[in-house]
Write a protein that holds these residues in place. Structure first.
Motif, PDB file in Angstrom:
ATOM      1  N   LYS A 166       0.819  -1.205   0.000  1.00 57.56           N
ATOM      2  CA  LYS A 166       0.000   0.000   0.000  1.00 57.56           C
ATOM      3  C   LYS A 166       0.857   1.260   0.000  1.00 57.56           C
ATOM      4  O   LYS A 166       1.845   1.359   0.737  1.00 57.56           O
ATOM      5  CB  LYS A 166      -0.913   0.025   1.236  1.00 57.56           C
ATOM      6  CG  LYS A 166      -2.034  -1.001   1.210  1.00 57.56           C
ATOM      7  CD  LYS A 166      -2.944  -0.865   2.419  1.00 57.56           C
ATOM      8  CE  LYS A 166      -3.750   0.424   2.364  1.00 57.56           C
ATOM      9  NZ  LYS A 166      -4.747   0.408   1.276  1.00 57.56           N
ATOM     10  N   THR A 167       0.455   2.221  -0.838  1.00 57.01           N
ATOM     11  CA  THR A 167       1.012   3.567  -0.771  1.00 57.01           C
ATOM     12  C   THR A 167      -0.006   4.471  -0.066  1.00 57.01           C
ATOM     13  O   THR A 167      -1.089   4.017   0.336  1.00 57.01           O
ATOM     14  CB  THR A 167       1.292   4.127  -2.172  1.00 57.01           C
ATOM     15  OG1 THR A 167       0.035   4.275  -2.872  1.00 57.01           O
ATOM     16  CG2 THR A 167       2.217   3.208  -2.954  1.00 57.01           C
ATOM     17  N   SER A 168       0.323   5.752   0.024  1.00 54.76           N
ATOM     18  CA  SER A 168      -0.630   6.707   0.612  1.00 54.76           C
ATOM     19  C   SER A 168      -1.740   7.070  -0.348  1.00 54.76           C
ATOM     20  O   SER A 168      -2.722   7.702   0.041  1.00 54.76           O
ATOM     21  CB  SER A 168       0.114   7.980   1.039  1.00 54.76           C
ATOM     22  OG  SER A 168       0.736   8.590  -0.084  1.00 54.76           O
ATOM     23  N   GLY A 191      -3.567  -1.739  -8.801  1.00 57.31           N
ATOM     24  CA  GLY A 191      -3.101  -0.361  -8.905  1.00 57.31           C
ATOM     25  C   GLY A 191      -4.159   0.694  -8.706  1.00 57.31           C
ATOM     26  O   GLY A 191      -3.878   1.777  -8.168  1.00 57.31           O
ATOM     27  N   ALA A 192      -5.375   0.437  -9.137  1.00 61.01           N
ATOM     28  CA  ALA A 192      -6.431   1.449  -9.013  1.00 61.01           C
ATOM     29  C   ALA A 192      -6.714   1.802  -7.558  1.00 61.01           C
ATOM     30  O   ALA A 192      -7.236   2.887  -7.265  1.00 61.01           O
ATOM     31  CB  ALA A 192      -7.709   0.951  -9.688  1.00 61.01           C
ATOM     32  N   GLY A 193      -6.374   0.931  -6.631  1.00 69.54           N
ATOM     33  CA  GLY A 193      -6.617   1.179  -5.212  1.00 69.54           C
ATOM     34  C   GLY A 193      -5.427   1.793  -4.500  1.00 69.54           C
ATOM     35  O   GLY A 193      -5.418   1.862  -3.267  1.00 69.54           O
ATOM     36  N   GLY A 194      -4.417   2.234  -5.238  1.00 66.25           N
ATOM     37  CA  GLY A 194      -3.253   2.848  -4.615  1.00 66.25           C
ATOM     38  C   GLY A 194      -2.199   1.865  -4.168  1.00 66.25           C
ATOM     39  O   GLY A 194      -1.249   2.230  -3.467  1.00 66.25           O
ATOM     40  N   TRP A 195      -2.312   0.605  -4.578  1.00 71.06           N
ATOM     41  CA  TRP A 195      -1.294  -0.393  -4.284  1.00 71.06           C
ATOM     42  C   TRP A 195      -0.221  -0.323  -5.358  1.00 71.06           C
ATOM     43  O   TRP A 195      -0.508  -0.195  -6.538  1.00 71.06           O
ATOM     44  CB  TRP A 195      -1.898  -1.797  -4.275  1.00 71.06           C
ATOM     45  CG  TRP A 195      -2.881  -2.046  -3.162  1.00 71.06           C
ATOM     46  CD1 TRP A 195      -4.171  -1.600  -3.093  1.00 71.06           C
ATOM     47  CD2 TRP A 195      -2.657  -2.795  -1.986  1.00 71.06           C
ATOM     48  NE1 TRP A 195      -4.775  -2.032  -1.943  1.00 71.06           N
ATOM     49  CE2 TRP A 195      -3.857  -2.780  -1.236  1.00 71.06           C
ATOM     50  CE3 TRP A 195      -1.571  -3.494  -1.476  1.00 71.06           C
ATOM     51  CZ2 TRP A 195      -3.990  -3.425  -0.014  1.00 71.06           C
ATOM     52  CZ3 TRP A 195      -1.695  -4.154  -0.262  1.00 71.06           C
ATOM     53  CH2 TRP A 195      -2.893  -4.110   0.461  1.00 71.06           C
ATOM     54  N   ILE A 196       1.032  -0.420  -4.937  1.00 69.99           N
ATOM     55  CA  ILE A 196       2.148  -0.329  -5.858  1.00 69.99           C
ATOM     56  C   ILE A 196       2.873  -1.661  -5.947  1.00 69.99           C
ATOM     57  O   ILE A 196       2.865  -2.455  -4.991  1.00 69.99           O
ATOM     58  CB  ILE A 196       3.121   0.787  -5.429  1.00 69.99           C
ATOM     59  CG1 ILE A 196       4.042   1.201  -6.581  1.00 69.99           C
ATOM     60  CG2 ILE A 196       3.955   0.337  -4.204  1.00 69.99           C
ATOM     61  CD1 ILE A 196       4.810   2.472  -6.319  1.00 69.99           C
ATOM     62  N   GLY A 197       3.472  -1.912  -7.103  1.00 69.06           N
ATOM     63  CA  GLY A 197       4.250  -3.123  -7.295  1.00 69.06           C
ATOM     64  C   GLY A 197       5.737  -2.840  -7.121  1.00 69.06           C
ATOM     65  O   GLY A 197       6.296  -2.001  -7.841  1.00 69.06           O
ATOM     66  N   TRP A 210       1.992  -2.779   6.438  1.00 70.22           N
ATOM     67  CA  TRP A 210       1.336  -3.361   7.616  1.00 70.22           C
ATOM     68  C   TRP A 210       0.799  -2.263   8.528  1.00 70.22           C
ATOM     69  O   TRP A 210      -0.341  -2.345   9.018  1.00 70.22           O
ATOM     70  CB  TRP A 210       2.334  -4.244   8.364  1.00 70.22           C
ATOM     71  CG  TRP A 210       1.817  -4.810   9.651  1.00 70.22           C
ATOM     72  CD1 TRP A 210       1.138  -5.988   9.812  1.00 70.22           C
ATOM     73  CD2 TRP A 210       1.918  -4.222  10.949  1.00 70.22           C
ATOM     74  NE1 TRP A 210       0.824  -6.177  11.137  1.00 70.22           N
ATOM     75  CE2 TRP A 210       1.286  -5.103  11.856  1.00 70.22           C
ATOM     76  CE3 TRP A 210       2.474  -3.056  11.439  1.00 70.22           C
ATOM     77  CZ2 TRP A 210       1.203  -4.843  13.216  1.00 70.22           C
ATOM     78  CZ3 TRP A 210       2.394  -2.780  12.792  1.00 70.22           C
ATOM     79  CH2 TRP A 210       1.767  -3.671  13.664  1.00 70.22           C
ATOM     80  N   ARG A 211       1.589  -1.233   8.760  1.00 67.28           N
ATOM     81  CA  ARG A 211       1.146  -0.122   9.610  1.00 67.28           C
ATOM     82  C   ARG A 211      -0.103   0.560   9.048  1.00 67.28           C
ATOM     83  O   ARG A 211      -0.935   1.072   9.804  1.00 67.28           O
ATOM     84  CB  ARG A 211       2.263   0.916   9.749  1.00 67.28           C
ATOM     85  CG  ARG A 211       3.415   0.509  10.666  1.00 67.28           C
ATOM     86  CD  ARG A 211       4.502   1.577  10.618  1.00 67.28           C
ATOM     87  NE  ARG A 211       5.662   1.251  11.423  1.00 67.28           N
ATOM     88  CZ  ARG A 211       5.928   1.791  12.613  1.00 67.28           C
ATOM     89  NH1 ARG A 211       5.104   2.678  13.143  1.00 67.28           N
ATOM     90  NH2 ARG A 211       7.015   1.452  13.272  1.00 67.28           N
ATOM     91  N   ALA A 212      -0.234   0.565   7.726  1.00 70.06           N
ATOM     92  CA  ALA A 212      -1.366   1.242   7.095  1.00 70.06           C
ATOM     93  C   ALA A 212      -2.691   0.558   7.383  1.00 70.06           C
ATOM     94  O   ALA A 212      -3.751   1.198   7.319  1.00 70.06           O
ATOM     95  CB  ALA A 212      -1.141   1.331   5.590  1.00 70.06           C
ATOM     96  N   VAL A 213      -2.652  -0.740   7.708  1.00 66.40           N
ATOM     97  CA  VAL A 213      -3.902  -1.461   7.945  1.00 66.40           C
ATOM     98  C   VAL A 213      -4.044  -1.938   9.387  1.00 66.40           C
ATOM     99  O   VAL A 213      -5.123  -2.372   9.802  1.00 66.40           O
ATOM    100  CB  VAL A 213      -4.035  -2.672   6.990  1.00 66.40           C
ATOM    101  CG1 VAL A 213      -3.952  -2.218   5.535  1.00 66.40           C
ATOM    102  CG2 VAL A 213      -2.969  -3.725   7.267  1.00 66.40           C
TER     103      VAL A 213
END
Length: 318
Positions: A248-250, A273-279, A300-303
């Motif tokens: 996850k990104t911001s 990618g559409a949800g702000g997840w990066i590879g 992990w901290r993001a969730v």
């Protein structure tokens, strides 16, 4: 796999294992090439054979231990080698040399490790009455003939064997397993199963993390039915060319900025990618596993709920 891995081989004697590695490297599909042969004896047979075969060699003068290993290190790095294979190199590597090549030195040893580390392995096997001897390929650590085992081959001990007879058969086994073990080892950074296992080892260390498959892809989430995912693996998923760690990104702004700034490191994954997840591209030679670890922790901290992150946030302040 992209360009072949570049391997330097160190020898002290006739170089039969060096020759086995070299000739294997010239077969179609071999993932490594030999870019240098050197050692502690400038006139040894192994270096002469490599030179005759057109392989670059470094013939070093007779040097003290304090002088030898810096000279070897300099020659190996100048050749652009990424890995070192010890092939009958009869000098104990100093700890600082090993640490400089951490995880990138392999050795072949004429026993079934962890039995009979050091010298006189065949005499010791015969004296013990062993029914099996053999050879082992292992990753080199600062401890003598230690480190993770990569391959072994058993050789039967026959009635009337001498150390010389046994050694000759073990040498045949060495030639069979060394090139295969080296090829598999240098291919690991591009192997999706190995990459997934290593990511999993890092992800599962996060508090209350558990492994769980999502839409056929390995993933890691917070434990429990309501626990959210914080990382996924994507193996050339939906047309992507790479093995990715998806985190996850911001948000999309950060995702697009990272992809634009470092396209060799990041990409926008087709499914997430559409949800702000990066590879994060894993199958590349310069991968920094501390960087991977940092992204796993950040995602992990993001969730994670506040009860889990509170103590970690306090610890970060010190």
């Amino acid at each position: 796999m992209p360009d072949k891995a570049r391997v330097a081989i160190l020898v002290s004697g006739s170089g039969t294992n060096m020759a086995a590695l070299l000739y294997a490297s010239r077969q179609p599909g071999c993932p490594y090439e030999v870019v240098l042969v050197s050692g502690d004896k400038a006139d040894c047979g192994g270096i002469a054979l490599a030179e005759a075969e057109g392989v670059p060699v470094a013939r070093l003068p007779k040097l003290s231990k304090d002088e030898l290993f810096p000279a070897l290190d300099a020659a190996i790095r100048a050749a652009g080698a990424e890995y070192i294979a010890l092939a009958g190199f009869m000098r104990v590597l100093p700890a600082d040399f090993v640490s400089g090549w951490d995880g990138r030195i392999l050795n072949i040893h004429p026993s079934l490790l962890p039995r009979y580390k050091g010298l006189h392995t065949h005499e010791r096997a015969l004296a013990a009455g062993d029914s099996k001897a053999g050879a082992s390929v292992h990753v080199v650590t600062a401890a003598l003939d230690d480190g993770p085992l990569l391959a072994q081959a058993e050789v039967a001990v026959q009635p009337g064997d001498t150390a010389e007879k046994l050694a000759a058969r073990v040498l045949i086994a060495e030639h069979q397993i060394y090139s295969r073990a080296l090829a598999e080892y240098v291919s690991r950074p591009y192997n999706s199963e190995w990459l997934t296992a290593r990511v999993g080892d890092l992800a599962i260390q996060m508090p209350e993390a558990e492994a769980r498959t999502s839409h056929g892809s390995p993933g890691w989430k917070l434990a429990g039915k309501s626990g959210k995912f914080f990382a996924f693996m994507a193996d050339r998923h939906h047309g992507d060319r790479h093995v990715l760690l998806v985190v996850k990104t911001s948000g999309l702004d950060e995702l697009h900025a990272l992809v634009e700034q470092q396209p060799e490191v990041y990409c926008k994954p087709a499914y997430w990618g559409a949800g702000g997840w990066i590879g994060l591209i894993l199958d590349r030679p310069d991968l920094d596993w501390d960087h991977v670890r940092g992204w796993i922790e950040r995602s992990w901290r993001a969730v994670a709920p506040a009860r889990l992150t509170r103590l970690m946030n306090v610890a970060d302040e010190f």
